[in-house]
Scaffold this motif. Structure first.
Motif, mmCIF file in Angstrom:
data_model
loop_
_atom_site.group_PDB
_atom_site.id
_atom_site.type_symbol
_atom_site.label_atom_id
_atom_site.label_comp_id
_atom_site.label_asym_id
_atom_site.label_seq_id
_atom_site.Cartn_x
_atom_site.Cartn_y
_atom_site.Cartn_z
ATOM 1 N N GLY A 277 0.745 -1.248 0.089
ATOM 2 C CA GLY A 277 -0.015 -0.092 0.056
ATOM 3 C C GLY A 277 0.775 1.333 0.009
ATOM 4 O O GLY A 277 0.344 2.223 0.428
ATOM 5 N N ILE A 278 2.109 1.334 -0.537
ATOM 6 C CA ILE A 278 2.904 2.481 -0.873
ATOM 7 C C ILE A 278 2.947 3.077 -1.996
ATOM 8 O O ILE A 278 3.021 2.429 -3.058
ATOM 9 C CB ILE A 278 4.380 2.011 -0.350
ATOM 10 N N LYS A 279 2.619 4.319 -1.936
ATOM 11 C CA LYS A 279 2.600 5.201 -3.015
ATOM 12 C C LYS A 279 4.039 5.679 -3.482
ATOM 13 O O LYS A 279 4.809 5.970 -2.650
ATOM 14 C CB LYS A 279 1.758 6.461 -2.830
ATOM 15 N N VAL A 280 4.208 5.455 -4.735
ATOM 16 C CA VAL A 280 5.662 5.908 -5.260
ATOM 17 C C VAL A 280 5.354 7.085 -6.213
ATOM 18 O O VAL A 280 4.742 7.079 -7.290
ATOM 19 C CB VAL A 280 6.302 4.919 -5.913
ATOM 20 N N ASP A 281 5.787 8.488 -6.014
ATOM 21 C CA ASP A 281 5.687 9.530 -6.550
ATOM 22 C C ASP A 281 7.116 10.054 -7.242
ATOM 23 O O ASP A 281 8.116 9.323 -6.487
ATOM 24 C CB ASP A 281 5.193 10.551 -5.881
ATOM 25 N N GLY A 282 7.199 10.550 -8.222
ATOM 26 C CA GLY A 282 8.488 11.280 -8.706
ATOM 27 C C GLY A 282 8.523 12.270 -9.731
ATOM 28 O O GLY A 282 7.515 12.766 -10.150
ATOM 29 N N MET A 283 9.754 12.465 -10.294
ATOM 30 C CA MET A 283 9.769 13.574 -11.199
ATOM 31 C C MET A 283 10.972 13.318 -12.214
ATOM 32 O O MET A 283 12.152 12.422 -11.769
ATOM 33 C CB MET A 283 10.311 14.814 -10.438
ATOM 34 N N THR A 284 10.856 13.422 -13.490
ATOM 35 C CA THR A 284 11.954 13.129 -14.409
ATOM 36 C C THR A 284 12.045 14.237 -15.345
ATOM 37 O O THR A 284 11.063 15.193 -15.546
ATOM 38 C CB THR A 284 11.750 11.867 -15.273
ATOM 39 N N ALA A 285 13.098 14.325 -15.784
ATOM 40 C CA ALA A 285 13.670 15.468 -17.011
ATOM 41 C C ALA A 285 14.031 14.896 -18.168
ATOM 42 O O ALA A 285 14.796 14.085 -18.143
ATOM 43 C CB ALA A 285 14.530 16.570 -16.176
ATOM 44 N N GLY A 286 13.771 15.701 -19.219
ATOM 45 C CA GLY A 286 13.999 15.365 -20.355
ATOM 46 C C GLY A 286 15.371 15.510 -21.229
ATOM 47 O O GLY A 286 15.982 14.914 -21.890
ATOM 48 N N TYR A 287 16.121 16.596 -20.556
ATOM 49 C CA TYR A 287 17.795 16.854 -20.692
ATOM 50 C C TYR A 287 18.501 16.222 -19.459
ATOM 51 O O TYR A 287 19.263 16.829 -18.843
ATOM 52 C CB TYR A 287 17.968 18.231 -21.016
ATOM 53 N N ASP A 288 18.313 15.036 -19.053
ATOM 54 C CA ASP A 288 18.791 14.356 -18.111
ATOM 55 C C ASP A 288 19.361 12.862 -18.510
ATOM 56 O O ASP A 288 18.566 12.162 -19.042
ATOM 57 C CB ASP A 288 17.981 14.145 -16.767
ATOM 58 N N CYS A 289 20.767 12.711 -18.245
ATOM 59 C CA CYS A 289 21.293 11.349 -18.394
ATOM 60 C C CYS A 289 20.623 10.294 -17.807
ATOM 61 O O CYS A 289 20.417 9.021 -18.186
ATOM 62 C CB CYS A 289 22.585 11.461 -18.292
ATOM 63 N N LEU A 290 19.946 10.597 -16.735
ATOM 64 C CA LEU A 290 19.226 9.535 -15.781
ATOM 65 C C LEU A 290 17.787 9.437 -16.311
ATOM 66 O O LEU A 290 17.128 8.807 -15.718
ATOM 67 C CB LEU A 290 19.451 9.866 -14.171
ATOM 68 N N GLY A 291 17.332 10.393 -17.106
ATOM 69 C CA GLY A 291 15.742 10.455 -17.432
ATOM 70 C C GLY A 291 15.441 9.231 -17.899
ATOM 71 O O GLY A 291 14.409 8.682 -17.544
ATOM 72 N N PRO A 292 16.029 8.589 -18.986
ATOM 73 C CA PRO A 292 15.480 7.253 -19.561
ATOM 74 C C PRO A 292 15.223 6.336 -18.196
ATOM 75 O O PRO A 292 14.409 5.635 -18.530
ATOM 76 C CB PRO A 292 16.600 6.784 -20.402
ATOM 77 N N GLU A 293 16.181 6.032 -17.535
ATOM 78 C CA GLU A 293 16.120 5.072 -16.441
ATOM 79 C C GLU A 293 15.019 5.506 -15.486
ATOM 80 O O GLU A 293 14.322 4.499 -15.194
ATOM 81 C CB GLU A 293 17.564 4.826 -15.764
ATOM 82 N N GLY A 294 14.575 6.596 -15.361
ATOM 83 C CA GLY A 294 13.770 7.061 -14.524
ATOM 84 C C GLY A 294 12.512 6.768 -14.836
ATOM 85 O O GLY A 294 11.443 6.517 -14.399
ATOM 86 N N VAL A 295 12.159 7.207 -16.380
ATOM 87 C CA VAL A 295 11.003 6.737 -17.005
ATOM 88 C C VAL A 295 10.771 5.243 -17.049
ATOM 89 O O VAL A 295 9.651 4.788 -16.845
ATOM 90 C CB VAL A 295 11.148 7.522 -18.365
ATOM 91 N N ALA A 296 11.796 4.474 -17.346
ATOM 92 C CA ALA A 296 11.555 2.995 -17.464
ATOM 93 C C ALA A 296 11.218 2.558 -15.920
ATOM 94 O O ALA A 296 10.356 1.574 -15.666
ATOM 95 C CB ALA A 296 12.716 2.301 -17.915
ATOM 96 N N PHE A 297 11.687 3.144 -14.887
ATOM 97 C CA PHE A 297 11.393 2.682 -13.719
ATOM 98 C C PHE A 297 9.951 2.985 -13.514
ATOM 99 O O PHE A 297 8.982 2.156 -12.781
ATOM 100 C CB PHE A 297 12.411 3.299 -12.672
#
Length: 349
Positions: A277-297
């Motif tokens: 019952g845990i909610k997972v919120d977040g934020m990703t950015a388009g000019y971020d090398c870590l962005g693709p992994e964040g979106v996949a997550f």
């Protein structure tokens, strides 16, 4: 502000589990600061003097414009910095005046810094803003162990003990817990959320689990950094590159493998969030090398039916929200979006 309508990503059980707010605006000041930072990325991220092993004692950054008191305390062997809003009712914002009576909520913030750097003034300022704008929450900045003297195989066991004690305290107080972090800190709060949910489910305990939600800002979710889109993002990212993030990952993992879920939480069983019952919120950015992994997550969370709200902002840099204090429009809007999510979470049981 130009933005696309919220996109509802459907989970495997047929319900709308992840709400994604896609935004595209890219103001001239935002573009200018990215261009200015680009030549200095290696300097900005250059590692400073290694901090001692264990939880380092920090010197709080105190802005005179922030009416907060910061108290140093400890939970077990980890330093915690507690923010208290000292503004009186005449200086409170309309949002505070309209707020409901405070409820028992504890937010623990884990600042980014490549798993090796102490919180910056931007992190202290963000926590101060959270304290002044969210009377529903007690805001706590966690000084977690850092590489190279405390790599993951040393730091994570200490943080698991810290987490266990935070949950024990929350249960005793009848409070709910939010784990929040950016970049490397985003990695750690996901790791701890998975650890806690797994232990809770294995215990067979009943009732409401104290950990209500995890909030990951531009998280380093998969430290293998094998996503095919990273190199394409590298040309736009003003501070990160594949070489930099790989170096950070290797410096953090210690004796563990990069594919270990305690290092790369995207490889863990993410269904535990829904089952606990845990909610997972977040934020990703388009000019971020870590962005693709964040979106996949985020997409994997949706497949598992995990609830959450995410902001996805094209043409923004890594952890752009931290620049809100400089009055840039997109970081300020991202900060306000985040406050809205946290307020909605506080209204939930």
């Amino acid at each position: 502000m130009a933005s696309k309508p919220a996109d509802y990503v459907t989970g495997t059980d047929g319900t709308s589990s992840i709400i994604v707010d896609h935004r595209t605006s890219h103001s001239l000041p935002s573009s200018a600061i990215q261009s200015i930072l680009k030549p200095f990325g290696n300097i900005i991220l250059k590692a400073g003097k290694p901090l001692p092993a264990g939880s380092p004692q920090l010197k709080p950054y105190h802005s005179s414009s922030r009416k907060v008191h910061i108290e140093e305390t400890r939970i077990l062997d980890t330093y915690i910095y507690v923010f208290t809003n000292t503004a009186d009712s005449t200086s409170k914002s309309p949002a505070l005046l309209d707020a409901k009576e405070p409820v028992k909520r504890k937010l623990y913030y884990f600042a980014g810094g490549g798993f090796r750097g102490a919180p910056t003034d931007q992190h202290w300022s963000l926590c101060a803003e959270l304290s002044t704008q969210l009377p529903q929450y007690s805001i706590n900045l966690v000084s977690y162990p850092l590489a190279p003297n405390s790599p993951a195989h040393h730091a994570i066991p200490q943080l698991e003990k810290l987490y266990d004690e935070m949950i024990v305290q929350a249960q005793a107080e009848g409070s709910r817990v939010t784990l929040m972090g950016d970049s490397a800190g985003g990695n750690i709060v996901i790791v701890l959320g998975i650890y806690g949910a797994t232990r809770w489910l294995a215990s067979g305990a009943e009732g409401v689990y104290p950990l209500q939600n995890v909030f990951a800002i531009c998280p380093a979710a998969d430290l293998r950094h094998e996503h095919a889109d990273i190199l394409a993002k590298e040309t736009k990212d003003p501070v990160l590159s594949k070489k930099i993030i790989q170096g950070v990952a290797n410096g953090w993992k210690g004796d563990w493998e990069l594919a270990d879920p305690r290092v790369s939480p995207a490889l863990a069983d993410l269904s535990v969030f829904k089952r606990a019952g845990i909610k997972v919120d977040g934020m990703t950015a388009g000019y971020d090398c870590l962005g693709p992994e964040g979106v996949a997550f985020r997409e994997q969370l949706a497949k598992e039916g995990v609830r959450g709200e995410w902001l996805d902002w094209e043409r923004q840099m890594h952890c752009f929200i931290l620049m809100f204090q400089y009055k840039f429009s997109e970081p300020a809007a991202a900060k306000d979006w985040m406050l809205g999510v946290l307020r909605r979470n506080a209204e939930m049981s």
